[in-house]
Scaffold this motif. Structure first.
Motif, PDB file in Angstrom:
ATOM      1  N   LEU A  37     -10.893  31.517   3.972  1.00 40.23           N
ATOM      2  CA  LEU A  37     -11.835  31.210   5.043  1.00 40.23           C
ATOM      3  C   LEU A  37     -12.657  32.454   5.350  1.00 40.23           C
ATOM      4  N   GLU A  38     -13.968  32.314   5.356  1.00 41.01           N
ATOM      5  CA  GLU A  38     -14.874  33.340   5.868  1.00 41.01           C
ATOM      6  C   GLU A  38     -15.607  32.669   7.014  1.00 41.01           C
ATOM      7  N   ILE A  39     -15.413  33.201   8.215  1.00 44.38           N
ATOM      8  CA  ILE A  39     -15.973  32.547   9.390  1.00 44.38           C
ATOM      9  C   ILE A  39     -16.685  33.569  10.265  1.00 44.38           C
ATOM     10  N   LEU A  40     -17.909  33.236  10.630  1.00 45.73           N
ATOM     11  CA  LEU A  40     -18.755  34.086  11.459  1.00 45.73           C
ATOM     12  C   LEU A  40     -18.570  33.712  12.920  1.00 45.73           C
ATOM     13  N   ARG A  41     -18.356  34.711  13.765  1.00 41.77           N
ATOM     14  CA  ARG A  41     -18.264  34.500  15.213  1.00 41.77           C
ATOM     15  C   ARG A  41     -19.400  35.264  15.874  1.00 41.77           C
TER      16      ARG A  41
END
Length: 121
Positions: free
Chosen positions: A104-108
């Motif tokens: 998972l690569e997730i931008l916040r």
């Protein structure tokens, strides 16, 4: 006078983040007194704990992989695949986990609300 322009770079999911947890990485991109942005990289099954951000609205966007966001009582808030996202209003209790074989690569991106915003108006 406007805030300074800040340029940043995501080093990629294979870069080291200086922590000792190979299943979870955090790469902070930028931060001001109103905004914070980071990319998290998580192996399948890795997760965080139930928490909330009392004074920040948060936008999460999956760049690669998949995630499930849960609220209190482990109720599913959102199941997200690549290029899907969710907006979590300030005070929303949540946790999420990586659910695909691909990391998972997730931008916040969180934006400070409340007194910081009220002081500007």
């Amino acid at each position: 006078m406007p805030d300074a322009i800040v340029r940043f770079r995501y080093p990629g999911r294979d870069a080291e983040d200086g922590r000792d947890d190979p299943r979870r990485k955090h790469f902070y991109l930028c931060q001001t007194d109103r905004v914070v942005s980071e990319i998290q990289v998580m192996a399948k099954g890795a997760h965080n704990s139930l928490h909330s951000h009392a004074t920040e609205d948060g936008v999460w966007i999956v760049l690669a992989g998949a995630a499930i966001f849960y609220g209190e009582g482990d109720i599913v808030i959102a199941e997200l695949g690549t290029h899907e996202g969710v907006l979590l209003p300030a005070g929303t209790k949540y946790w999420f986990e990586s659910t695909s074989d691909e990391p998972l690569e997730i931008l916040r991106v969180d934006y400070q609300i409340g007194s910081a915003v009220a002081a500007q108006t």
